[in-house]
Design a protein around this motif. Sequence first.
Motif, PDB file in Angstrom:
ATOM      1  N   TYR A 177       8.217   7.222   3.039  1.00 40.79           N
ATOM      2  CA  TYR A 177       9.397   8.054   2.789  1.00 40.79           C
ATOM      3  C   TYR A 177      10.623   7.185   2.474  1.00 40.79           C
ATOM      4  N   LEU A 178      10.813   6.101   3.237  1.00 41.66           N
ATOM      5  CA  LEU A 178      11.963   5.223   3.016  1.00 41.66           C
ATOM      6  C   LEU A 178      11.923   4.608   1.622  1.00 41.66           C
ATOM      7  N   GLN A 179      10.731   4.207   1.178  1.00 38.25           N
ATOM      8  CA  GLN A 179      10.611   3.590  -0.142  1.00 38.25           C
ATOM      9  C   GLN A 179      10.764   4.627  -1.252  1.00 38.25           C
ATOM     10  N   LEU A 180      10.276   5.838  -1.032  1.00 37.27           N
ATOM     11  CA  LEU A 180      10.477   6.910  -2.016  1.00 37.27           C
ATOM     12  C   LEU A 180      11.957   7.258  -2.138  1.00 37.27           C
ATOM     13  N   ALA A 223       0.825  -1.221   0.000  1.00 35.50           N
ATOM     14  CA  ALA A 223       0.000   0.000   0.000  1.00 35.50           C
ATOM     15  C   ALA A 223       0.851   1.260   0.000  1.00 35.50           C
ATOM     16  N   ASN A 224       2.146   1.112   0.317  1.00 37.14           N
ATOM     17  CA  ASN A 224       3.039   2.272   0.388  1.00 37.14           C
ATOM     18  C   ASN A 224       4.167   2.217  -0.628  1.00 37.14           C
ATOM     19  N   LEU A 225       3.956   1.478  -1.724  1.00 36.60           N
ATOM     20  CA  LEU A 225       4.971   1.424  -2.779  1.00 36.60           C
ATOM     21  C   LEU A 225       5.227   2.828  -3.319  1.00 36.60           C
ATOM     22  N   PRO A 226       6.475   3.133  -3.684  1.00 30.88           N
ATOM     23  CA  PRO A 226       6.842   4.515  -4.026  1.00 30.88           C
ATOM     24  C   PRO A 226       6.186   5.062  -5.284  1.00 30.88           C
ATOM     25  N   VAL A 227       5.963   4.214  -6.289  1.00 31.96           N
ATOM     26  CA  VAL A 227       5.330   4.638  -7.543  1.00 31.96           C
ATOM     27  C   VAL A 227       4.384   3.537  -7.989  1.00 31.96           C
ATOM     28  N   ARG A 228       3.405   3.881  -8.811  1.00 37.13           N
ATOM     29  CA  ARG A 228       2.351   2.933  -9.188  1.00 37.13           C
ATOM     30  C   ARG A 228       2.876   1.746  -9.986  1.00 37.13           C
ATOM     31  N   TYR A 229       3.993   1.923 -10.715  1.00 39.16           N
ATOM     32  CA  TYR A 229       4.518   0.824 -11.530  1.00 39.16           C
ATOM     33  C   TYR A 229       5.545  -0.027 -10.775  1.00 39.16           C
ATOM     34  N   CYS A 230       5.708   0.240  -9.490  1.00 42.22           N
ATOM     35  CA  CYS A 230       6.594  -0.581  -8.660  1.00 42.22           C
ATOM     36  C   CYS A 230       5.809  -1.802  -8.167  1.00 42.22           C
ATOM     37  N   GLU A 231       6.490  -2.932  -8.001  1.00 42.42           N
ATOM     38  CA  GLU A 231       5.812  -4.142  -7.545  1.00 42.42           C
ATOM     39  C   GLU A 231       6.456  -4.694  -6.288  1.00 42.42           C
ATOM     40  N   LEU A 232       5.680  -5.448  -5.542  1.00 48.03           N
ATOM     41  CA  LEU A 232       6.169  -6.118  -4.348  1.00 48.03           C
ATOM     42  C   LEU A 232       6.558  -7.546  -4.699  1.00 48.03           C
ATOM     43  N   TYR A 233       7.755  -7.962  -4.260  1.00 50.71           N
ATOM     44  CA  TYR A 233       8.185  -9.344  -4.448  1.00 50.71           C
ATOM     45  C   TYR A 233       8.455  -9.935  -3.070  1.00 50.71           C
ATOM     46  N   ILE A 234       7.732 -11.002  -2.722  1.00 51.79           N
ATOM     47  CA  ILE A 234       7.916 -11.673  -1.435  1.00 51.79           C
ATOM     48  C   ILE A 234       8.873 -12.836  -1.650  1.00 51.79           C
ATOM     49  N   ALA A 235      10.067 -12.719  -1.125  1.00 54.67           N
ATOM     50  CA  ALA A 235      11.108 -13.734  -1.339  1.00 54.67           C
ATOM     51  C   ALA A 235      10.808 -14.999  -0.544  1.00 54.67           C
ATOM     52  N   ASP A 236      10.990 -16.141  -1.201  1.00 54.74           N
ATOM     53  CA  ASP A 236      10.793 -17.435  -0.538  1.00 54.74           C
ATOM     54  C   ASP A 236      12.036 -17.867   0.222  1.00 54.74           C
ATOM     55  N   THR A 237      13.201 -17.512  -0.322  1.00 52.72           N
ATOM     56  CA  THR A 237      14.466 -17.915   0.297  1.00 52.72           C
ATOM     57  C   THR A 237      15.385 -16.709   0.411  1.00 52.72           C
ATOM     58  N   PRO A 238      16.308 -16.730   1.371  1.00 53.55           N
ATOM     59  CA  PRO A 238      17.249 -15.615   1.519  1.00 53.55           C
ATOM     60  C   PRO A 238      18.095 -15.364   0.277  1.00 53.55           C
ATOM     61  N   THR A 239      18.384 -16.418  -0.494  1.00 48.44           N
ATOM     62  CA  THR A 239      19.202 -16.216  -1.697  1.00 48.44           C
ATOM     63  C   THR A 239      18.477 -15.335  -2.721  1.00 48.44           C
ATOM     64  N   ASP A 240      17.136 -15.337  -2.687  1.00 52.13           N
ATOM     65  CA  ASP A 240      16.380 -14.457  -3.585  1.00 52.13           C
ATOM     66  C   ASP A 240      16.727 -12.992  -3.348  1.00 52.13           C
ATOM     67  N   LEU A 241      17.059 -12.659  -2.107  1.00 49.85           N
ATOM     68  CA  LEU A 241      17.370 -11.268  -1.767  1.00 49.85           C
ATOM     69  C   LEU A 241      18.629 -10.790  -2.475  1.00 49.85           C
ATOM     70  N   ILE A 242      19.514 -11.724  -2.784  1.00 51.56           N
ATOM     71  CA  ILE A 242      20.740 -11.389  -3.509  1.00 51.56           C
ATOM     72  C   ILE A 242      20.528 -11.528  -5.018  1.00 51.56           C
ATOM     73  N   ALA A 243      19.779 -12.553  -5.412  1.00 54.75           N
ATOM     74  CA  ALA A 243      19.653 -12.872  -6.837  1.00 54.75           C
ATOM     75  C   ALA A 243      18.680 -11.972  -7.585  1.00 54.75           C
ATOM     76  N   ILE A 244      17.663 -11.448  -6.908  1.00 58.68           N
ATOM     77  CA  ILE A 244      16.619 -10.687  -7.584  1.00 58.68           C
ATOM     78  C   ILE A 244      16.800  -9.199  -7.295  1.00 58.68           C
ATOM     79  N   ASN A 245      17.091  -8.426  -8.342  1.00 57.20           N
ATOM     80  CA  ASN A 245      17.354  -6.997  -8.191  1.00 57.20           C
ATOM     81  C   ASN A 245      16.113  -6.264  -7.697  1.00 57.20           C
ATOM     82  N   CYS A 246      16.356  -5.192  -6.973  1.00 61.12           N
ATOM     83  CA  CYS A 246      15.250  -4.422  -6.419  1.00 61.12           C
ATOM     84  C   CYS A 246      15.725  -3.012  -6.077  1.00 61.12           C
TER      85      CYS A 246
END
Length: 202
Positions: free
Chosen positions: A109-112, A22-45
């Motif tokens: 603010y942090l996400q913006l 609900a607080n994504l910085p811009v309308r074309y930004c998406e939320l990705y819920i990582a299943d594993t910690p390695t996703d946090l490194i492998a998937i750019n954000c």
Amino acid sequence: MTQDYRINTFGLTQKQNQFVSANLPVRYCELYIADTPTDLIAINCEAMIVNASAMEQDDADMIFGYYQEVNGCTDETSLWLGEPMPPKAARKFFKCCPDFDAITDKLKYLQLSAHSRSRKSYEYSEKLVNGLKILSLIRKRPGISTQTLTELTELPLRNVQRYISALQATGEWIEYDRTRRGWKLFHGFSILYGDVWEEDSE
């Protein structure tokens, strides 16, 4: 090059993820819920929000080690919530907070801020790539015209001229060949490419 308009989370509750969404910085930004910690490194954000208590110590150490290895040279903003905390050597790469409640009031603010930082980093990287592309074309095809550079890079003519001026300002001896009616490097040597000048090359 493409920019990743994505916020990654790990270990958050469904309600917390809904709040992030609900607080994504811009309308074309998406939320990705990582299943594993390695996703946090492998998937750019643009930003990642990690509930550390949902992570095994080995996985946390893997992420800390990665950030220390790259010396924090990543585009994303990393919000680290709770324990285990990053070691002192890696703590400067994270915004550490005790829990999710500590960031709810300032999450928008942090996400913006993360979005703005990521956009600036992307624009800088894009300019660097374009400059190196133009330099490479001049190096490989001495006498290449401005028009051909424009067509091959898909950049406006004025931008190509600006990139050439910027490269010249860095010390690249790019000169206009009146006979060929195009650009070339002095004796074909590039500083950025590490070409070695030899006295007998004249």
